[in-house]
Write a protein that holds these residues in place. Structure first.
Motif, PDB file in Angstrom:
ATOM      1  N   VAL A   1     -55.959  22.878  20.050  1.00 41.04           N
ATOM      2  CA  VAL A   1     -56.354  21.372  19.960  1.00 41.04           C
ATOM      3  C   VAL A   1     -55.040  20.422  19.826  1.00 41.04           C
ATOM      4  O   VAL A   1     -53.988  20.595  19.113  1.00 41.04           O
ATOM      5  N   ASP A   2     -55.032  19.444  20.589  1.00 44.19           N
ATOM      6  CA  ASP A   2     -53.865  18.393  20.739  1.00 44.19           C
ATOM      7  C   ASP A   2     -54.550  17.058  20.852  1.00 44.19           C
ATOM      8  O   ASP A   2     -55.032  16.478  21.936  1.00 44.19           O
ATOM      9  N   GLU A   3     -54.813  16.593  19.796  1.00 42.71           N
ATOM     10  CA  GLU A   3     -55.233  15.060  19.795  1.00 42.71           C
ATOM     11  C   GLU A   3     -54.071  14.155  19.789  1.00 42.71           C
ATOM     12  O   GLU A   3     -53.125  14.181  19.167  1.00 42.71           O
ATOM     13  N   HIS A   4     -54.240  13.231  20.990  1.00 41.43           N
ATOM     14  CA  HIS A   4     -52.839  12.377  21.275  1.00 41.43           C
ATOM     15  C   HIS A   4     -53.289  10.841  21.451  1.00 41.43           C
ATOM     16  O   HIS A   4     -53.299  10.528  22.718  1.00 41.43           O
ATOM     17  N   PRO A   5     -53.767  10.280  20.456  1.00 41.48           N
ATOM     18  CA  PRO A   5     -54.246   8.885  20.770  1.00 41.48           C
ATOM     19  C   PRO A   5     -53.482   7.904  21.401  1.00 41.48           C
ATOM     20  O   PRO A   5     -53.752   7.100  22.225  1.00 41.48           O
ATOM     21  N   HIS A   6     -52.170   8.316  21.182  1.00 37.35           N
ATOM     22  CA  HIS A   6     -51.124   7.123  21.541  1.00 37.35           C
ATOM     23  C   HIS A   6     -49.889   7.971  22.181  1.00 37.35           C
ATOM     24  O   HIS A   6     -48.663   7.915  21.429  1.00 37.35           O
TER      25      HIS A   6
END
Lengths: 792, 347
Positions: A393-398
């Motif tokens: 899982v790699d959440e990368h909003p910015h």
């Protein structure tokens, strides 16, 4: 931070083998080496041994007999530890072995059984603090009979380095190796990552505060067995100053030390719905952190939460509820990035200073989470027998945008004072892994792990670092002139006159407690009783800014008296702080002095004790030396002895007061004798203008005495003033030489006798000229002071 | 009238009496008796008027000889006795020169202030102006103007002492450095700038061996057309040599400060052990002395200077620390102690 040279060498093949030289290079790169420690293996003739059998001792209950395979056939030794059984791998000190403490191991007889050598504990081997049992090595550690010392990662050199706040990239072994690589122009390898995955994780990550958490990754590992780490891991952590705990926690610490990326392992089975939310805490929300402290959170604290409750304080410390335990089977590795400043503020707010805080507050490389996650997963799988689950899982909003800087080719020379060719500059920057395009300006792309580099000046510092600060030339520029202002010169003059007058300068803190001011006996409404408060004082005794220098001096007199030195002469120069109209308080500079006790260092002098005359003497000497025309007026000053105090007046303006302290005020500072004090405004003590020289008259003087019968309250200063006024410029000198009360004078009267010296610069004065002056003096003294000439 | 024989006998007796006299007073009495107005000699002189003119001259000469002889004896004896009496008088006035002298106390400027004046003099000698500013300062000059934004940790209440003055609780503080003096100076002066700003500074530190909430700092600032890192090195080398004496070595290591870029820490070879390692330098041979660097472009811009046209260097050094190092004072707190045993050591 502690950095092992062996560990650094895993990433870079450093030339030479002198650790001191490596330390010098590090310091010159801005990685300040505060100390260097060398760790030696420390044990000789200790071998790895396999326990073949354990049996009870025939004559003792507390010890057992172990049969060891130490390489050359079985040996029987007596052992008092119970934390091992047959099959264990241990460290066996043979007869003649020398242990780190200097102990030479021999053959001992224990209750009738001979024991050639011994099985060693961690403490005996100098490898740790665990003395509850022997050191049990992991299976397959080394072949029986192998020299134990040579299996250890020693000798090693540990650098204790201090990393400046702008260098997050240097907060890791790999980062330090990377800087050394740039210096030596050598390749730096990336840590090995190699693993297989199975299945897909169900874990879900939701970032609700993307400004505070630009990236969050999670990876599941299943089937782990939580237990101690192997010896190499434990030693590496120990040498880095980190206590080994369990294999899972150890790996997260190891990867943090290695790569500079803090990470956290959760027990996945304790996270509801396997869902993680990154959100701001609600005001007053509670979280018990790993250290067992229950924290009351604020709405500015970022938490890693389950859907039901907070699991940890983001970037700072995990929570106890989701902690990995012996029962843990599935772990979730969190590797994330948080906004540096907020981590710092939350850490300060909750007074938590962890390794994670030290890194996040500097700013961790946004490119690092996937790398660190993979590295940690591989090591956890290796050490715990777990299997890595797919679906990283790699959440990368910015996502981070690389910084690009245009560097003019002369900028480095302009700031550093030495010439650099474009090739030289590109060379240095490229070695630091900055991408460079073009020549003037050079268009430089900064690696994501260097958030501190944003402007040309920052690039110049990088060039300077690699070039070496000590290589630059040296030149002494001369300023445009200036020197001291009249005020600064005046301050120095006052200091040196006071020292010459026998007073010792002290430095007090600028803080007071309200009690100090209240004990001064000031009048209600005195502005000194309305001090400005420090908003966050260290304590109540230091809660206000001083409005007068006197309490500091009185405290000084008390302190030195407490130390059996009760005779003291003190002065201090400094600011006081008073309310005013502007955005800042008024901060006038003052000079104050205080003295008490014997007037001479030698009791043989019989010089008496300090009294108000000494205070007046200070004013006379001070103002005389500065060329200031000062007078002292008779006036009761609040807090001072009403009959022994007065104002100091310069050019008609009061500039302060002198006198003796009121005995009650003195008493409240535990001072029992007369205390002389004075406090003067420094603006009143500015040295006077240059005084023109007066040639002494060659003509003889007329000297005569006058004694007046005066009302008791008439000040001598007034008599002198009246006479000066009458005589004018011809009065060369006037001194009061006698003060007398009692018969034949009436009650309430006194006699003051003065001696006048009159002289003219142009001729000899005659008695005929003086006679009318005497008459005029007598008349004016009678009119103004109610006095009559005695014997006249 | 006494005969010449009588007078001769008088002479003999007077000379003998004078020789036996024990004091100047006794000598004077004998002299008066023998030569005074009512003495036989005076009488004989008076009688000369009536003497036979033929004898008068011889008689007169004889009387004069007798008188002269007595006078000579008196003078000689008086000189001897006067010298003896003077010697006795001075001997009686003898004092013990090893007793304490009569003096007021010997006062002294505080050691830290002596060092303050000395380091200021070192810089005024090369053309620097001494600037000063308020100790209670605005957050703007202490932080914002110096590239230390509101989120910077130095601004936290745990480190900085704030003052209740005006409406904004974070606007007024006790300055944590003397750099706000530089910010104020730059605001009101165009380059070239060559200033030092010595002063009291404040941190929220409890008192221990190396911390006090009040201490003293001197910062230096040079801004001109062509100021480089080489100028910084040369200036600090000059300063160190003046303060610690010649022969020391300096080294500059990269460091970090918000208001300089590049930034450096200057260390100098320990003056106690000359770099071989001792207690003073913690065994490293080097003493960390001061922070310095090239003025950060942000600071120049805030002051209204063009950072592409002018450049400058800045440094800050602890005055108390300089005093501690040179005089080997083990703990900072002694400087704030009014103990006479401490103060009397300052000279």
């Amino acid at each position: 931070m502690k950095a092992s040279l062996r560990w650094i060498r895993e990433f870079i093949d450093l030339p030479g083998d002198d650790p001191v030289q490596v330390g010098e290079v590090l310091s010159n790169l801005g990685i300040d080496v505060e100390s260097i420690e060398v760790i030696e293996a420390g044990a000789t003739d200790v071998v790895v041994a396999k326990v073949l059998d354990v049996k009870s001792h025939p004559n003792a209950d507390k010890v057992r007999i172990a049969t060891l395979d130490a390489g050359d056939g079985p040996v029987e030794v007596v052992c008092g530890a119970w934390n091992f059984e047959a099959g264990a791998t241990v460290a066996y000190a043979t007869v003649g072995a020398v242990l780190p403490g200097g102990l030479v191991v021999g053959e001992k007889e224990i209750r009738g059984v001979s024991s050639p050598g011994m099985i060693c504990s961690e403490v005996e081997l100098g490898l740790g603090e665990e003395s509850g049992g022997i050191l049990v090595l992991e299976d397959g550690y080394a072949a029986a009979g192998a020299d134990f010392a040579s299996t250890l990662p020693y000798p090693d050199t540990i650098f204790d380095v201090s990393i400046t706040p702008n260098r997050p990239d240097a907060m890791s072994i790999h980062g330090i190796a990377r800087d050394l690589g740039a210096f030596y122009d050598l390749p730096v390898v990336v840590p090995e990552v190699d693993f297989e995955q199975e299945g897909t994780t169900k874990a879900v990550v939701r970032i609700e505060a993307p400004d505070r958490c630009p990236r969050f990754t999670a990876r599941e590992i299943t089937g782990v067995t939580v237990g101690p780490s192997p010896l190499w891991m434990r030693l590496r952590l120990r040498d880095a100053g980190v206590r080994p705990i369990t294999n899972i926690v150890d790996v997260s610490n190891y990867v943090m030390l290695e790569l500079g990326q803090p990470l956290h392992a959760f027990d996945l089975d304790r996270i509801v719905d396997e869902t993680i939310v990154i959100r701001l805490a609600t005001e007053g929300e509670l979280l018990t952190t790993l250290d067992g402290v229950e924290r009351v959170l604020t709405a500015d604290d970022l938490v890693i939460a389950g859907i039901d409750q907070p699991l940890g304080l983001a970037g700072i410390m995990g929570g106890g509820d989701s902690e990995v335990s012996q029962a843990t089977r599935r772990v979730l590795i969190e590797v994330a990035q948080f906004e540096p400043t907020r981590v710092l503020l939350t850490g300060k707010r909750h007074a938590i200073r962890t390794e994670a805080v030290a890194r996040f507050e500097r700013g961790v490389d946004p490119g690092l989470p996937p790398v660190a996650s993979a590295r940690a997963a591989m090591l956890i799988a290796e050490l715990s027998g777990g299997r890595i689950v797919g679906g990283f899982v790699d959440e990368h909003p910015h996502p981070a945008v690389p910084v690009v800087i245009d560097l003019p080719d002369h900028e480095a020379e302009r700031l550093l004072g030495t010439e650099f060719s474009v090739e030289q500059q590109i060379g240095y920057l490229t070695r630091l892994r900055f991408d460079v395009d073009g020549a003037d300006p050079m268009r430089v792309t900064v690696p994501t792990y260097r958030p501190d580099v944003t402007r040309p000046a920052d690039l110049v510092e990088e060039i300077a670092r690699l070039h070496g600060y000590n290589e630059f030339p040296s030149r002494l520029p001369i300023g445009t002139g200036g020197g001291l202002t009249p005020e600064q010169r005046g301050t120095r003059a006052v200091r040196s006159i006071m020292a010459g007058a026998g007073y010792h300068e002290i430095l007090s803190f600028d803080f007071l407690g309200m009690a100090d001011l209240e004990s001064l006996g000031l009048d209600v409404g005195d502005p000194r009783l309305d001090p400005i408060r420090v908003r966050n004082p260290l304590n109540e005794e230091q809660a206000y800014l001083r409005t007068t220098l006197v309490p500091g001096l009185l405290a000084g007199l008390r302190r030195t008296a407490q130390r059996n030195r009760p005779d003291a002469t003190l002065f201090e120069m400094g600011s006081v702080f008073l309310r005013g109209d502007g955005p800042l308080p008024r901060q006038p500079k003052r000079m104050a002095f205080a003295a008490t006790g014997a007037r001479s260092a030698s009791p043989l002098d019989q010089a008496g004790e300090y009294a108000v005359e000494d205070a007046r003497g200070v004013i006379e000497v001070l103002c005389g030396a500065l060329g200031i025309d000062a007078t002292i007026s008779q006036q009761a000053i609040a807090g001072l002895h009403p009959g022994r105090s007065g104002r100091v007046v310069v050019a008609g303006e009061p500039i302060g007061f002198v006198g003796e302290l009121d005995p009650d005020v003195a008493g409240s500072f535990d001072l029992t004798r007369r205390v002389v004090v004075g406090e003067l405004d420094m603006t009143g003590l500015l040295p006077g203008p240059f005084a023109p020289f007066v040639a002494p008259s060659p003509y003889p003087p007329v000297v005569f005495d006058l004694a007046f019968d005066l009302p008791d309250e008439a000040p001598a200063g007034d008599l002198v003033g009246v006479i000066r006024g009458v005589v004018g410029a011809d009065l060369e000198r006037i001194i009061v030489f006698d003060v007398f009360r009692g018969s034949p004078l009436a009650e309430g009267r006194k006699s003051l006798a003065v001696r006048l010296t009159m002289r003219r610069a142009d001729r000899t004065l005659t008695d005929d000229e003086v006679t009318p002056i005497r008459a005029a003096i007598t008349e004016r003294v009678s009119e103004e002071l109610g006095g009559s000439l005695r014997g006249g | 009238m006494a005969s010449l024989e009588d007078l001769t006998e008088l002479e003999t007796r007077a000379v003998a009496d004078v020789a036996a006299a024990a004091s100047v007073e006794a000598v004077d009495a004998i002299s008066t008796a023998a030569l005074g107005q009512s003495s036989p000699i005076a009488e004989a002189r008076r009688a000369l008027r009536d003497a036979d003119p033929d004898e008068r001259r011889a008689l007169g000469r004889a009387i004069s000889q007798i008188a002269t002889a007595i006078e000579a004896a008196v003078e000689e004896r008086r000189t001897v006795l006067a010298a003896a009496e003077r010697a006795l008088r001075l001997e009686a006035d003898r004092t013990d020169m090893t007793l304490p002298g009569r003096l007021p106390y010997r006062g002294a400027a505080h050691l830290v202030m002596q060092v303050w004046e000395e380091v200021v003099d070192i810089f005024t000698a090369i053309g620097y102006t001494v600037a000063s500013g308020p100790e209670v300062e605005t957050a703007y000059y202490n932080f914002d103007a110096l590239n230390t934004p509101p989120t910077h940790p130095a601004r936290l209440e745990s480190d900085t002492l704030y003052v209740e003055y005006g409406d904004d609780p974070e606007a007024v503080l006790l300055r944590t450095q003397t750099s706000p003096v530089q910010a104020r100076w730059m605001e009101s002066h165009d380059p070239p700038v060559y200033i030092v700003s010595p002063g009291r500074v404040y941190r929220r530190d409890a008192v221990d061996a190396t911390h006090t909430p009040v201490f003293h700092q001197m910062e230096g600032l040079a801004i001109d057309d062509n100021i480089t890192f080489a100028d910084l090195k040369g200036t600090l080398a000059y300063f160190i040599e003046k303060f610690f004496g010649p022969g020391g070595r300096q080294r500059f290591l990269p460091n970090f400060f918000p208001f300089t870029e590049p930034s450096a820490e200057m260390q100098f070879s320990c003056h106690v052990c000359d770099g071989s390692g001792c207690r003073t330098c913690g065994g490293t041979g080097w003493i960390e002395l001061l922070g310095c660097g090239m003025v950060d472009p942000f600071v120049l811009e805030t002051a209204g200077y063009d950072p592409t046209q002018v450049s400058g260097f800045a440094f800050g050094v602890g005055i108390d620390r300089l005093a501690m190092i040179r005089y080997e004072v083990p703990e900072l707190r002694y400087f704030f102690d009014a103990d006479m045993r401490v103060l009397e050591q300052y000279r």
